[in-house]
Design a protein around this motif. Structure first.
Motif, PDB file in Angstrom:
ATOM      1  N   GLN A  97       0.851  -1.184   0.000  1.00 38.42           N
ATOM      2  CA  GLN A  97       0.000   0.000   0.000  1.00 38.42           C
ATOM      3  C   GLN A  97       0.890   1.238   0.000  1.00 38.42           C
ATOM      4  OE1 GLN A  97      -2.045  -1.002   3.642  1.00 38.42           O
ATOM      5  NE2 GLN A  97      -3.868  -1.607   2.502  1.00 38.42           N
ATOM      6  N   PHE A  98       0.538   2.201  -0.833  1.00 35.71           N
ATOM      7  CA  PHE A  98       1.305   3.431  -0.945  1.00 35.71           C
ATOM      8  C   PHE A  98       0.443   4.612  -0.527  1.00 35.71           C
ATOM      9  CE2 PHE A  98       3.187   0.525  -4.007  1.00 35.71           C
ATOM     10  CZ  PHE A  98       4.526   0.648  -3.719  1.00 35.71           C
ATOM     11  N   LYS A  99       1.094   5.639   0.018  1.00 32.42           N
ATOM     12  CA  LYS A  99       0.413   6.865   0.434  1.00 32.42           C
ATOM     13  C   LYS A  99       1.433   7.992   0.357  1.00 32.42           C
ATOM     14  CE  LYS A  99      -2.029   8.814   4.381  1.00 32.42           C
ATOM     15  NZ  LYS A  99      -2.452   8.570   5.757  1.00 32.42           N
ATOM     16  N   ASN A 100       1.082   9.054  -0.323  1.00 27.57           N
ATOM     17  CA  ASN A 100       2.002  10.190  -0.426  1.00 27.57           C
ATOM     18  C   ASN A 100       2.080  10.895   0.921  1.00 27.57           C
ATOM     19  OD1 ASN A 100       3.350  12.621  -1.004  1.00 27.57           O
ATOM     20  ND2 ASN A 100       2.595  12.608  -3.090  1.00 27.57           N
ATOM     21  N   PRO A 101       3.286  11.136   1.413  1.00 25.82           N
ATOM     22  CA  PRO A 101       3.413  11.822   2.706  1.00 25.82           C
ATOM     23  C   PRO A 101       2.968  13.287   2.652  1.00 25.82           C
ATOM     24  CG  PRO A 101       5.574  11.373   1.755  1.00 25.82           C
ATOM     25  CD  PRO A 101       4.565  10.729   0.872  1.00 25.82           C
ATOM     26  N   VAL A 102       2.869  13.854   1.453  1.00 27.06           N
ATOM     27  CA  VAL A 102       2.414  15.233   1.289  1.00 27.06           C
ATOM     28  C   VAL A 102       0.941  15.195   0.876  1.00 27.06           C
ATOM     29  CG1 VAL A 102       2.767  17.418   0.080  1.00 27.06           C
ATOM     30  CG2 VAL A 102       4.725  15.932   0.561  1.00 27.06           C
ATOM     31  N   ILE A 103       0.070  15.656   1.751  1.00 20.62           N
ATOM     32  CA  ILE A 103      -1.368  15.605   1.508  1.00 20.62           C
ATOM     33  C   ILE A 103      -1.710  16.445   0.282  1.00 20.62           C
ATOM     34  CG2 ILE A 103      -3.636  16.211   2.464  1.00 20.62           C
ATOM     35  CD1 ILE A 103      -2.448  15.603   5.229  1.00 20.62           C
ATOM     36  N   GLY A 104      -2.562  15.880  -0.568  1.00 23.32           N
ATOM     37  CA  GLY A 104      -3.012  16.592  -1.755  1.00 23.32           C
ATOM     38  C   GLY A 104      -2.174  16.326  -2.991  1.00 23.32           C
ATOM     39  N   PRO A 154      -0.223  13.640  -5.690  1.00 24.99           N
ATOM     40  CA  PRO A 154      -0.491  12.281  -6.186  1.00 24.99           C
ATOM     41  C   PRO A 154       0.429  11.242  -5.546  1.00 24.99           C
ATOM     42  CG  PRO A 154       0.418  13.686  -7.926  1.00 24.99           C
ATOM     43  CD  PRO A 154       0.261  14.532  -6.714  1.00 24.99           C
ATOM     44  N   THR A 155      -0.126  10.056  -5.362  1.00 25.71           N
ATOM     45  CA  THR A 155       0.634   8.939  -4.799  1.00 25.71           C
ATOM     46  C   THR A 155       1.274   8.172  -5.937  1.00 25.71           C
ATOM     47  OG1 THR A 155      -0.864   8.793  -2.931  1.00 25.71           O
ATOM     48  CG2 THR A 155       0.438   6.839  -3.422  1.00 25.71           C
ATOM     49  N   ARG A 156       2.522   7.773  -5.736  1.00 28.12           N
ATOM     50  CA  ARG A 156       3.233   6.972  -6.730  1.00 28.12           C
ATOM     51  C   ARG A 156       3.733   5.698  -6.061  1.00 28.12           C
ATOM     52  NH1 ARG A 156       7.974   9.885  -8.395  1.00 28.12           N
ATOM     53  NH2 ARG A 156       7.823  10.940  -6.418  1.00 28.12           N
ATOM     54  N   ALA A 157       3.942   4.672  -6.872  1.00 32.43           N
ATOM     55  CA  ALA A 157       4.430   3.390  -6.358  1.00 32.43           C
ATOM     56  C   ALA A 157       5.957   3.430  -6.259  1.00 32.43           C
ATOM     57  CB  ALA A 157       3.975   2.253  -7.257  1.00 32.43           C
ATOM     58  N   VAL A 158       6.445   4.222  -5.310  1.00 33.26           N
ATOM     59  CA  VAL A 158       7.882   4.353  -5.062  1.00 33.26           C
ATOM     60  C   VAL A 158       8.139   4.127  -3.578  1.00 33.26           C
ATOM     61  CG1 VAL A 158       8.303   5.924  -7.005  1.00 33.26           C
ATOM     62  CG2 VAL A 158       7.700   6.857  -4.776  1.00 33.26           C
ATOM     63  N   GLU A 159       9.376   3.812  -3.243  1.00 31.65           N
ATOM     64  CA  GLU A 159       9.723   3.497  -1.860  1.00 31.65           C
ATOM     65  C   GLU A 159       9.393   4.648  -0.901  1.00 31.65           C
ATOM     66  OE1 GLU A 159      13.477   1.743   0.730  1.00 31.65           O
ATOM     67  OE2 GLU A 159      13.668   1.994  -1.429  1.00 31.65           O
ATOM     68  N   GLU A 160       9.545   5.877  -1.343  1.00 33.04           N
ATOM     69  CA  GLU A 160       9.272   7.029  -0.472  1.00 33.04           C
ATOM     70  C   GLU A 160       7.795   7.139  -0.101  1.00 33.04           C
ATOM     71  OE1 GLU A 160      10.982   7.449  -3.509  1.00 33.04           O
ATOM     72  OE2 GLU A 160      12.874   7.193  -2.448  1.00 33.04           O
TER      73      GLU A 160
END
Length: 76
Positions: free
Chosen positions: A11-18, A20-26
């Motif tokens: 499961q991925f979630k962008n740490p910066v709200i708003g 886009p989420t990407r499938a990257v380790e960060e």
């Protein structure tokens, strides 16, 4: 105790709200694992601080064993 991995989903979630989420380790947020434990299917969820993004099968089985041991300890 017999543990066989059946399915693992990241499961991925962008740490910066708003943003886009990407499938990257960060953006790695958690991992959901379905495993056969002693003949019964069980679901487990591990947050990024519990199971690293680059975890292999042995790491996942070890994390499941730790969680099962915690459950056993809490039940007693």
């Amino acid at each position: 105790m017999s543990i066989t991995l059946k399915e693992s989903k990241i499961q991925f979630k962008n740490p910066v709200i708003g943003q886009p989420t990407r499938a990257v380790e960060e953006h790695y947020y958690a991992r959901r694992i379905v495993a056969i434990v002693d003949g019964a299917a069980r679901q487990f969820r591990f947050m990024a601080n519990e199971l690293p993004f680059v975890a292999d099968e042995e790491d996942m089985i070890r994390a499941i064993e730790l969680q099962l041991n915690k459950e056993q300890t809490n039940a007693e």
